[in-house]
Write a protein that holds these residues in place. Structure first.
Motif, PDB file in Angstrom:
ATOM      1  N   ILE A 316      40.540 124.844  45.587  1.00 41.75           N
ATOM      2  CA  ILE A 316      40.198 123.504  44.894  1.00 41.75           C
ATOM      3  C   ILE A 316      38.791 122.907  45.399  1.00 41.75           C
ATOM      4  CG2 ILE A 316      40.875 121.158  44.614  1.00 41.75           C
ATOM      5  CD1 ILE A 316      43.634 121.980  45.273  1.00 41.75           C
ATOM      6  N   GLY A 317      37.954 122.672  44.408  1.00 42.20           N
ATOM      7  CA  GLY A 317      36.497 122.341  44.821  1.00 42.20           C
ATOM      8  C   GLY A 317      36.723 120.777  44.774  1.00 42.20           C
ATOM      9  N   VAL A 318      35.465 120.051  45.465  1.00 38.51           N
ATOM     10  CA  VAL A 318      35.338 118.826  45.709  1.00 38.51           C
ATOM     11  C   VAL A 318      33.805 118.490  44.906  1.00 38.51           C
ATOM     12  CG1 VAL A 318      34.848 116.861  47.021  1.00 38.51           C
ATOM     13  CG2 VAL A 318      36.364 118.614  47.792  1.00 38.51           C
ATOM     14  N   GLY A 325      26.314 104.688  53.065  1.00 39.72           N
ATOM     15  CA  GLY A 325      26.919 103.360  53.100  1.00 39.72           C
ATOM     16  C   GLY A 325      28.093 103.687  54.057  1.00 39.72           C
ATOM     17  N   ASN A 326      29.406 103.182  53.708  1.00 43.58           N
ATOM     18  CA  ASN A 326      30.548 103.293  54.675  1.00 43.58           C
ATOM     19  C   ASN A 326      31.265 104.435  54.146  1.00 43.58           C
ATOM     20  OD1 ASN A 326      30.211 100.821  56.034  1.00 43.58           O
ATOM     21  ND2 ASN A 326      31.041  99.663  54.448  1.00 43.58           N
ATOM     22  N   THR A 327      30.899 105.055  53.271  1.00 44.10           N
ATOM     23  CA  THR A 327      31.697 106.431  52.721  1.00 44.10           C
ATOM     24  C   THR A 327      30.684 107.646  53.022  1.00 44.10           C
ATOM     25  OG1 THR A 327      33.005 105.018  51.555  1.00 44.10           O
ATOM     26  CG2 THR A 327      32.996 107.257  50.998  1.00 44.10           C
ATOM     27  N   ILE A 328      30.625 108.121  53.781  1.00 48.75           N
ATOM     28  CA  ILE A 328      29.946 109.628  54.088  1.00 48.75           C
ATOM     29  C   ILE A 328      30.784 110.684  54.022  1.00 48.75           C
ATOM     30  CG2 ILE A 328      28.194 110.735  55.514  1.00 48.75           C
ATOM     31  CD1 ILE A 328      26.917 108.122  54.554  1.00 48.75           C
ATOM     32  N   MET A 329      30.494 111.336  52.928  1.00 47.52           N
ATOM     33  CA  MET A 329      31.668 112.481  52.609  1.00 47.52           C
ATOM     34  C   MET A 329      31.137 113.580  53.770  1.00 47.52           C
ATOM     35  SD  MET A 329      33.856 111.949  50.449  1.00 47.52           S
ATOM     36  CE  MET A 329      34.382 113.570  49.956  1.00 47.52           C
ATOM     37  N   PRO A 330      32.365 114.241  54.114  1.00 41.22           N
ATOM     38  CA  PRO A 330      32.179 115.506  55.380  1.00 41.22           C
ATOM     39  C   PRO A 330      31.783 116.533  54.684  1.00 41.22           C
ATOM     40  CG  PRO A 330      34.541 115.073  54.728  1.00 41.22           C
ATOM     41  CD  PRO A 330      34.032 113.984  53.958  1.00 41.22           C
ATOM     42  N   ILE A 331      30.727 116.720  53.875  1.00 41.01           N
ATOM     43  CA  ILE A 331      30.298 118.027  53.270  1.00 41.01           C
ATOM     44  C   ILE A 331      30.019 118.964  54.103  1.00 41.01           C
ATOM     45  CG2 ILE A 331      28.422 118.949  51.698  1.00 41.01           C
ATOM     46  CD1 ILE A 331      28.578 116.371  50.165  1.00 41.01           C
ATOM     47  N   PRO A 332      29.374 118.928  55.231  1.00 44.73           N
ATOM     48  CA  PRO A 332      29.109 120.147  56.229  1.00 44.73           C
ATOM     49  C   PRO A 332      30.450 120.746  56.566  1.00 44.73           C
ATOM     50  CG  PRO A 332      27.459 118.289  56.989  1.00 44.73           C
ATOM     51  CD  PRO A 332      28.527 117.812  55.731  1.00 44.73           C
ATOM     52  N   THR A 333      31.433 119.832  56.765  1.00 37.21           N
ATOM     53  CA  THR A 333      32.779 120.468  57.116  1.00 37.21           C
ATOM     54  C   THR A 333      33.424 121.228  56.051  1.00 37.21           C
ATOM     55  OG1 THR A 333      33.231 118.592  58.645  1.00 37.21           O
ATOM     56  CG2 THR A 333      35.135 120.128  57.880  1.00 37.21           C
ATOM     57  N   LEU A 334      33.126 120.696  54.554  1.00 37.88           N
ATOM     58  CA  LEU A 334      33.677 121.308  53.374  1.00 37.88           C
ATOM     59  C   LEU A 334      32.963 122.779  53.323  1.00 37.88           C
ATOM     60  CD1 LEU A 334      34.035 118.380  50.994  1.00 37.88           C
ATOM     61  CD2 LEU A 334      35.806 119.490  52.294  1.00 37.88           C
ATOM     62  N   TYR A 335      31.971 122.759  53.676  1.00 41.92           N
ATOM     63  CA  TYR A 335      30.844 123.881  53.656  1.00 41.92           C
ATOM     64  C   TYR A 335      31.435 124.893  54.722  1.00 41.92           C
ATOM     65  CZ  TYR A 335      27.219 122.459  50.263  1.00 41.92           C
ATOM     66  OH  TYR A 335      26.640 122.061  49.083  1.00 41.92           O
ATOM     67  N   GLN A 336      31.585 124.424  55.628  1.00 37.44           N
ATOM     68  CA  GLN A 336      31.934 125.177  56.685  1.00 37.44           C
ATOM     69  C   GLN A 336      33.321 126.078  56.567  1.00 37.44           C
ATOM     70  OE1 GLN A 336      32.705 123.259  60.636  1.00 37.44           O
ATOM     71  NE2 GLN A 336      33.694 124.814  61.608  1.00 37.44           N
ATOM     72  N   TYR A 337      34.297 125.533  55.819  1.00 37.06           N
ATOM     73  CA  TYR A 337      35.521 125.973  55.530  1.00 37.06           C
ATOM     74  C   TYR A 337      35.722 126.943  54.308  1.00 37.06           C
ATOM     75  CZ  TYR A 337      37.783 124.500  59.710  1.00 37.06           C
ATOM     76  OH  TYR A 337      38.122 124.177  61.077  1.00 37.06           O
ATOM     77  N   GLY A 338      34.424 126.788  53.481  1.00 31.87           N
ATOM     78  CA  GLY A 338      34.182 127.603  52.260  1.00 31.87           C
ATOM     79  C   GLY A 338      34.772 126.785  50.961  1.00 31.87           C
ATOM     80  N   GLU A 340      34.355 124.712  47.564  1.00 31.48           N
ATOM     81  CA  GLU A 340      33.145 124.490  46.602  1.00 31.48           C
ATOM     82  C   GLU A 340      32.836 123.152  46.575  1.00 31.48           C
ATOM     83  OE1 GLU A 340      31.836 125.715  41.892  1.00 31.48           O
ATOM     84  OE2 GLU A 340      34.068 125.881  42.805  1.00 31.48           O
ATOM     85  N   VAL A 341      31.602 122.814  46.793  1.00 30.41           N
ATOM     86  CA  VAL A 341      31.164 121.532  46.632  1.00 30.41           C
ATOM     87  C   VAL A 341      29.988 121.229  45.465  1.00 30.41           C
ATOM     88  CG1 VAL A 341      29.921 119.532  47.852  1.00 30.41           C
ATOM     89  CG2 VAL A 341      31.571 120.991  48.999  1.00 30.41           C
ATOM     90  N   MET A 342      30.318 120.513  44.613  1.00 25.10           N
ATOM     91  CA  MET A 342      29.165 120.255  43.531  1.00 25.10           C
ATOM     92  C   MET A 342      29.060 118.662  43.467  1.00 25.10           C
ATOM     93  SD  MET A 342      30.869 122.668  40.465  1.00 25.10           S
ATOM     94  CE  MET A 342      32.224 121.591  40.090  1.00 25.10           C
ATOM     95  N   THR A 343      27.870 118.454  42.700  1.00 23.17           N
ATOM     96  CA  THR A 343      27.573 117.148  42.656  1.00 23.17           C
ATOM     97  C   THR A 343      27.084 116.714  41.139  1.00 23.17           C
ATOM     98  OG1 THR A 343      26.069 115.282  43.767  1.00 23.17           O
ATOM     99  CG2 THR A 343      25.003 117.365  42.877  1.00 23.17           C
TER     100      THR A 343
END
Length: 439
Positions: A316-318, A325-338, A340-343
């Motif tokens: 499942i991708g994100v 601001g107050n919502t910094i997504m944990p993208i490094p952790t998502l990448y670390q565990y494999g 898929e991250v898109m924007t």
């Protein structure tokens, strides 16, 4: 001798034929002057800058090496990557850096103020339910110009280097299927220069405004994904809402892309519920996405790592707009565990959002700044956010793109390398879509 006048269309056709046969060199400051509509089956570009490797000092990548090449494009694909032939008759790329074309993977092309007069977002509407009520009032007016504005928004994306988008489109009891039909017309008008996949999006809730029947109708069309929205706060039931989405996607062989703004227990339970359903129906693996998914930004490290691992195993991708601001997504952790991250740009200058540049390269730059990616290697890796994970060089500096038979979807950028392009959000000088110059 009799003179003969040529229309612009005839000129472009003739110039295109001359390019294909190598008879015409273009040396104007505007590389593609009068060739933007060319229908040539073959293009040759010389003096194209490509990345070829990394230079190291004490084990650290300090420089990205580049060389000039000649690129042949045939029938929408890169047919050859050749040593540079600076004297050949071809389009002169003048040392610009060639990168994979960008892809905006979360946007709402069907509703925008862009293409019309300036209008900022109102301060009155703050909650999602506030916005639903507001949309029910403004959508009939927006629909009058939605096809035109969608086309203008596509042109903005092209000028920022994107030749593809995943667009969510309202399916609701106010617009019914009209927003979809209007956007499909815009995409049809742009079919030779832009690609897209569509998400049927129940912006007003599946059951909150009784839009489920219209979602069923939309699923019968050639859309690509079934969408959803905050199952607890909007529809009042995780199981009822998400089971509807999952079953509709399976029945019509679609993917899933759900807006999940909810945090706390409701957000976490929604993520866990979707993971379970996808594991029960493996056909949905690799075809299911959570857009925004803000709950991940508020989890403690052990729980976050557990969820990232589960998302990765369920494929499942994100899709994140890289909020700050107050919502910094944990993208490094998502990448670390494999995972898929898109924007994507999400809303551009509409009633949801006053801002929006149209650039996903800017999103890559923002990610680099947020997470402290400032070295040559780190910046070069950030480019994958803009290109949907296509990078010119692998981690060890081996060239993996472009190669023969790759799609001829490329941008020419005023930068020396990927790292500089990300760090400086370098200007886009040209976009080629399926072998055709479109910007």
């Amino acid at each position: 001798m009799a003179t003969q006048s040529l229309s612009r269309k005839d000129f472009i056709k003739n110039a295109s034929m001359m390019l294909s046969s190598g008879m015409l060199a273009v040396d104007n400051d505007n590389l593609w002057q009068d060739l933007d509509e060319a229908q040539a089956s073959k293009l040759t570009l010389k003096n194209v800058r490509l990345e070829t490797g990394f230079e190291y000092e004490e084990g650290e990548v300090v420089t990205t090496k580049t060389e000039l090449f000649t690129i042949e494009i045939t029938d929408g694909k890169i047919s050859a990557v050749l040593p540079n032939q600076p004297t050949t008759k071809a389009i002169d790329a003048k040392g610009l850096l060639m990168l994979p074309a960008f892809r905006d993977m979360h946007i709402h092309l069907d509703k925008t103020y862009y293409g019309g007069s300036w209008k900022a977002r109102s301060k009155k509407n703050r909650t999602v339910k506030d916005m639903i009520a507001f949309e029910q009032k403004v959508i009939p007016e927006l629909l009058k110009t939605s096809t035109y504005r969608a086309e203008k928004l596509i042109e903005l994306l092209q000028s920022r280097g994107s030749n593809f988008a995943r667009s969510h489109v309202n399916i609701d009891s106010t617009s019914k299927l009209d927003s979809l039909y209007h956007l499909q017309q815009a995409l049809q008008n742009k079919k030779d220069s832009f690609g897209a996949e569509l998400v049927a999006f129940p912006q007003h809730g599946l059951f909150y405004t009784e839009s489920a029947q219209w979602m069923k109708e939309a699923a019968k069309t050639n859309i690509d994904f079934i969408g959803g929205l905050d199952p607890t706060s909007i529809d009042g039931s995780i199981q009822k809402s998400l089971d509807f989405v999952v079953q509709l996607a399976i029945e019509h062989q679609k993917g899933i892309d759900i807006h999940l703004h909810e945090g706390g227990e409701a957000g976490l339970k929604a993520v866990e519920f979707l993971i379970d359903r996808v594991n029960e129906h493996p056909v949905l693996k690799g075809k299911t996405y959570l857009s925004h998914c803000f709950v991940l930004a508020r989890l403690e490290k052990p729980k976050l790592e557990e969820m990232a691992d589960k998302l990765a195993h369920a494929k499942i991708g994100v899709v994140s707009t890289i909020p700050f601001g107050n919502t910094i997504m944990p993208i490094p952790t998502l990448y670390q565990y494999g995972v898929e991250v898109m924007t994507g740009n999400d809303s551009i200058i509409d009633h949801w959002n006053t801002f929006g540049t149209g650039s996903v390269l800017y999103k890559a730059n923002l990610m680099a700044q947020l997470y402290g990616y400032s070295s040559e290697l780190e910046l070069s890796r950030c480019l994958k956010l803009a290109t949907r994970n296509v990078l010119p060089l692998d981690e060890h500096g081996n060239r993996q793109w472009p190669k023969a038979n790759d799609k001829a979807d490329v941008v020419l950028v005023e930068a020396s390398c990927s790292a500089e392009a990300v760090a400086r959000v370098s200007p886009i000088k040209s976009l080629i879509h399926q072998g055709k110059v479109v910007y």
